[in-house]
Design an enzyme around this catalytic site. Sequence first.
Site, PDB file in Angstrom:
ATOM      1  N   CYS A 289      36.974  39.025  39.780  1.00  0.00           N
ATOM      2  CA  CYS A 289      37.268  38.685  41.179  1.00  0.00           C
ATOM      3  C   CYS A 289      36.026  38.327  41.979  1.00  0.00           C
ATOM      4  CB  CYS A 289      38.012  39.831  41.858  1.00  0.00           C
ATOM      5  SG  CYS A 289      39.582  40.264  41.063  1.00  0.00           S
TER       6      CYS A 289
ATOM      7  N   HIS B 211      37.428  39.709  49.841  1.00  0.00           N
ATOM      8  CA  HIS B 211      38.299  39.526  48.689  1.00  0.00           C
ATOM      9  C   HIS B 211      39.717  39.974  49.047  1.00  0.00           C
ATOM     10  CE1 HIS B 211      40.055  39.533  44.791  1.00  0.00           C
ATOM     11  NE2 HIS B 211      39.919  40.828  44.569  1.00  0.00           N
TER      12      HIS B 211
ATOM     13  N   ASN C 290      46.612  38.849  44.892  1.00  0.00           N
ATOM     14  CA  ASN C 290      45.241  38.839  44.399  1.00  0.00           C
ATOM     15  C   ASN C 290      45.101  37.726  43.370  1.00  0.00           C
ATOM     16  OD1 ASN C 290      42.773  39.283  43.177  1.00  0.00           O
ATOM     17  ND2 ASN C 290      43.084  41.471  42.827  1.00  0.00           N
TER      18      ASN C 290
END
Length: 340
Positions: A124, A267, A297
């Site tokens: 990520c 994020h 996500n």
Amino acid sequence: MTHNSRVPASCSMDIVIRGLGFNVPSRVLTNAELEIMVETSDEWILTRTGIRERHIIAEGEASSDLAIPAVEHALKEAGFTAKDVTHVVVATFTPDFVCPNCATTLANKMGMNGVMAIDVNAACSGYLNAMQVGRGLVCLVENAVVLVVAVDALTSRTNWEDRTTCVLFGDGAGAAVLTRTTGADDEGLILDMEFRCDGNVGDHLTVIGGGSRHPYRAGDVVGPEYFVQMNGREVFKHAVRNMDAICSKVLSNCGKTLDDVDIFIPHQANLRIIEALGDRMGVPREKVFVNVDRYGNTSAASVAIALAEARQLGRIKRGDLALLTTFGGGLTWGAGLVQF
């Protein structure tokens, strides 16, 4: 010990983001559909994650396919064509194939054969790490036009029987075009970036199956180890603490404070993490950009999509200072400051 991850002072030119783009698949998976697939509920998902829906790739599609519209949009905004690109850096941990890499596959589809093409895997955190690689290439190579892509088909590594993780993930891609500055009027000036990792706690977020430590063998049954496995409580704790610290570091490097920041793009993993981070840092809610409710996500693509979408929606205007931060498997994290 901490290490300076900034572009060295010997690289005197400014580096700018010329264009941005993003793309998500047309197929939307709602919480209501997940209620049928696994033991969960819309209320449970919303309360714990803030996610209402996520986009997933169609059968037969892969990461490089997902990236193409994002790349086309970024190039158009930057005023370049595929033939102008000199380097391709792709952040992903879900490439089309183990080999060839995703960057080479994408370059071939875009008619960019002959350029340098590499993948960066920081889960990520991949987008900002790939941006840092791109900054280095622009610094080193005169007239470089670096295409930075962040893409993950994360649902290809999602265990749809694990209700604690399958509700979290979606697929998507974001792209940016980096060059040296051409004048004082340039927008998208990258002021600084910082990065960290801690492999001692890397086992909190893993996909271990298929690597050389746990290789595939003909006839093996695919088990949970081939999909994302996460200790959510520990990831939450490390994510909030470490993103807070690295954001403070990158602001300090530039002689800025949170009061100078116009938009904060963290994020997009989980709304609870985003809110806890914002509260810990003291960022007003109206300055925090959130789209996790619509995309889930998307791993490396998360901040790439959010940055491009925020610009598209007018949330980022000329003169604005954007603070970006990422956190992912490894564990890895980073932050960047961009002046538009």
